[in-house]
Motif scaffolding. Sequence first.
Motif, PDB file in Angstrom:
ATOM      1  N   ILE A  53       0.370  -1.259  -0.145  1.00 45.54           N
ATOM      2  CA  ILE A  53       0.240  -0.205   0.145  1.00 45.54           C
ATOM      3  C   ILE A  53       0.724   1.542  -0.341  1.00 45.54           C
ATOM      4  O   ILE A  53       1.830   1.315   1.187  1.00 45.54           O
ATOM      5  CB  ILE A  53      -1.170  -0.323   0.793  1.00 45.54           C
ATOM      6  CG1 ILE A  53      -1.591  -1.096   1.976  1.00 45.54           C
ATOM      7  CG2 ILE A  53      -1.806   1.530   0.984  1.00 45.54           C
ATOM      8  CD1 ILE A  53      -2.696  -1.361   2.066  1.00 45.54           C
ATOM      9  N   ASP A  54       0.973   2.206  -0.509  1.00 44.47           N
ATOM     10  CA  ASP A  54       1.934   2.967  -1.375  1.00 44.47           C
ATOM     11  C   ASP A  54       1.173   4.390   0.083  1.00 44.47           C
ATOM     12  O   ASP A  54      -0.528   4.211   0.099  1.00 44.47           O
ATOM     13  CB  ASP A  54       1.100   3.804  -2.206  1.00 44.47           C
ATOM     14  CG  ASP A  54       2.715   2.810  -3.119  1.00 44.47           C
ATOM     15  OD1 ASP A  54       2.993   2.397  -3.171  1.00 44.47           O
ATOM     16  OD2 ASP A  54       1.905   3.226  -4.765  1.00 44.47           O
ATOM     17  N   GLU A  75       7.471  -2.116   0.747  1.00 44.33           N
ATOM     18  CA  GLU A  75       8.237  -2.700   1.307  1.00 44.33           C
ATOM     19  C   GLU A  75       9.404  -1.960  -0.243  1.00 44.33           C
ATOM     20  O   GLU A  75      10.582  -2.624  -0.360  1.00 44.33           O
ATOM     21  CB  GLU A  75       8.206  -4.689   0.448  1.00 44.33           C
ATOM     22  CG  GLU A  75       8.124  -4.893  -0.757  1.00 44.33           C
ATOM     23  CD  GLU A  75       5.825  -4.593  -0.595  1.00 44.33           C
ATOM     24  OE1 GLU A  75       5.349  -5.290  -1.845  1.00 44.33           O
ATOM     25  OE2 GLU A  75       5.636  -3.877   0.175  1.00 44.33           O
ATOM     26  N   ASN A  76       8.407  -0.863  -0.424  1.00 42.62           N
ATOM     27  CA  ASN A  76       9.254  -0.136  -1.648  1.00 42.62           C
ATOM     28  C   ASN A  76      10.028   0.842  -0.750  1.00 42.62           C
ATOM     29  O   ASN A  76      10.526   1.476  -1.962  1.00 42.62           O
ATOM     30  CB  ASN A  76       8.560  -0.272  -2.927  1.00 42.62           C
ATOM     31  CG  ASN A  76       7.216  -0.922  -3.424  1.00 42.62           C
ATOM     32  OD1 ASN A  76       8.025  -1.453  -4.115  1.00 42.62           O
ATOM     33  ND2 ASN A  76       5.952  -0.519  -3.769  1.00 42.62           N
ATOM     34  N   VAL A  77       9.683   0.792   0.300  1.00 45.92           N
ATOM     35  CA  VAL A  77      10.912   1.942   0.833  1.00 45.92           C
ATOM     36  C   VAL A  77      12.146   2.278   0.340  1.00 45.92           C
ATOM     37  O   VAL A  77      12.767   0.809   0.388  1.00 45.92           O
ATOM     38  CB  VAL A  77      10.919   2.196   2.217  1.00 45.92           C
ATOM     39  CG1 VAL A  77      11.702   3.084   2.865  1.00 45.92           C
ATOM     40  CG2 VAL A  77       8.789   2.766   2.254  1.00 45.92           C
ATOM     41  N   VAL A  78      12.832   2.528  -0.185  1.00 43.67           N
ATOM     42  CA  VAL A  78      14.447   3.306  -0.626  1.00 43.67           C
ATOM     43  C   VAL A  78      14.892   3.881   0.454  1.00 43.67           C
ATOM     44  O   VAL A  78      16.441   3.213   0.090  1.00 43.67           O
ATOM     45  CB  VAL A  78      14.621   3.802  -1.802  1.00 43.67           C
ATOM     46  CG1 VAL A  78      13.723   2.895  -3.053  1.00 43.67           C
ATOM     47  CG2 VAL A  78      14.011   5.255  -1.800  1.00 43.67           C
ATOM     48  N   VAL A  79      14.722   4.173   1.607  1.00 42.61           N
ATOM     49  CA  VAL A  79      15.456   4.851   2.161  1.00 42.61           C
ATOM     50  C   VAL A  79      15.904   3.633   3.077  1.00 42.61           C
ATOM     51  O   VAL A  79      15.741   3.006   3.682  1.00 42.61           O
ATOM     52  CB  VAL A  79      14.843   5.886   3.163  1.00 42.61           C
ATOM     53  CG1 VAL A  79      16.292   6.342   3.884  1.00 42.61           C
ATOM     54  CG2 VAL A  79      14.371   7.688   2.168  1.00 42.61           C
ATOM     55  N   LYS A 109       1.929  10.923   5.170  1.00 40.89           N
ATOM     56  CA  LYS A 109       0.401  11.187   4.919  1.00 40.89           C
ATOM     57  C   LYS A 109      -0.646  11.035   5.151  1.00 40.89           C
ATOM     58  O   LYS A 109      -1.610  12.348   6.275  1.00 40.89           O
ATOM     59  CB  LYS A 109       0.034  11.871   3.288  1.00 40.89           C
ATOM     60  CG  LYS A 109       1.531  12.820   2.246  1.00 40.89           C
ATOM     61  CD  LYS A 109       0.966  12.971   1.225  1.00 40.89           C
ATOM     62  CE  LYS A 109       1.302  13.721   0.644  1.00 40.89           C
ATOM     63  NZ  LYS A 109       1.255  13.524  -1.392  1.00 40.89           N
ATOM     64  N   GLU A 110      -0.398   9.708   5.773  1.00 40.50           N
ATOM     65  CA  GLU A 110      -1.778   9.621   7.147  1.00 40.50           C
ATOM     66  C   GLU A 110      -1.505   9.102   8.285  1.00 40.50           C
ATOM     67  O   GLU A 110      -1.451   7.911   8.561  1.00 40.50           O
ATOM     68  CB  GLU A 110      -2.236   8.212   5.961  1.00 40.50           C
ATOM     69  CG  GLU A 110      -2.871   8.095   4.239  1.00 40.50           C
ATOM     70  CD  GLU A 110      -2.069   8.310   3.277  1.00 40.50           C
ATOM     71  OE1 GLU A 110      -2.099   8.831   2.057  1.00 40.50           O
ATOM     72  OE2 GLU A 110      -0.584   8.427   3.861  1.00 40.50           O
TER      73      GLU A 110
END
Length: 295
Positions: A53-54, A75-79, A109-110
């Motif tokens: 979920i983005d 899982e798409n967080v790159v930091v 944001k959420e």
Amino acid sequence: MSDPTTPVAWGIQLAKLWLATGQGFPVNVKALALEVTKQKFSEPVGIIKPHGIDGIDGMLSKRNKHKDWCISYDENVVVPGRINFTLAHELGHYLLHRTVRDTFQCGQKEMMDYDSLESRRIEAQANTFASYLLMPRNDFDTQIKGQEISFELFGHCAERYQTSLTATILKWLEFTEETAMLVVADHDEFICWSFCSQSAKRLGVYKAPGEVVPASALEYLKTNTSNTRSPRRALAGVWHPTEEAIECVIVSDQFEQLIFLIRFPLAFSPDHEDEPESDAFTVLSEKAQGLNWKK
């Protein structure tokens, strides 16, 4: 022995437990959460998985059918380090807040209702727990003892603990006796937020959101694009009316931010009574929609 009741006590206890088993750093939050909660609680954390979920860094949710809890993450967080801190943050919610409600959603944001004092409180507590679990004070001291304070040193610590650079510096500011400040600004040259050590607070060192980055610092950035991380002397009047400073900065084009580490090595701070302590990881909560999560 009864379980801890505060985020600091929980973080210290679980960090000690992890090290007592012969494990090193970074703390494997997944393994720790699954094993400890299974041993201690009737409704443990039963699964930790990506959620896809983005915009939602992490979630904690109760699974009534399975009679357990699920921690999920983006899982798409790159930091580097952000996922590890997120997992620890959600474990903090489980240990401290699972009786409050059945679902927690934490993102930039959420990040829930930030007009609510209660939401700010529980998010700050989860962040504080994560900092004490992932970056134990005694080990942190060992890493920096006798070393020159620099972005490179904090980068080493961030890699060791799998935490973000910003979170690592905030941890140092929380306990250091040095007079120092972290300042995050945008590429439009306006300050987004700053955080000071206790000694810096007593000296009156602070940069408010919306202030413009000092002109000399901006000029230096424009003329020295390759070595801004190297410390440089800033005269009195730049970052403080009467105190000279040592300034270094990271320029992040990817996240459109400037991160300044400012130290005042010659500053003398009168021995006033300590002000009410502001937890550095409250900053991570209250600025969740800002830049501090990004670096």
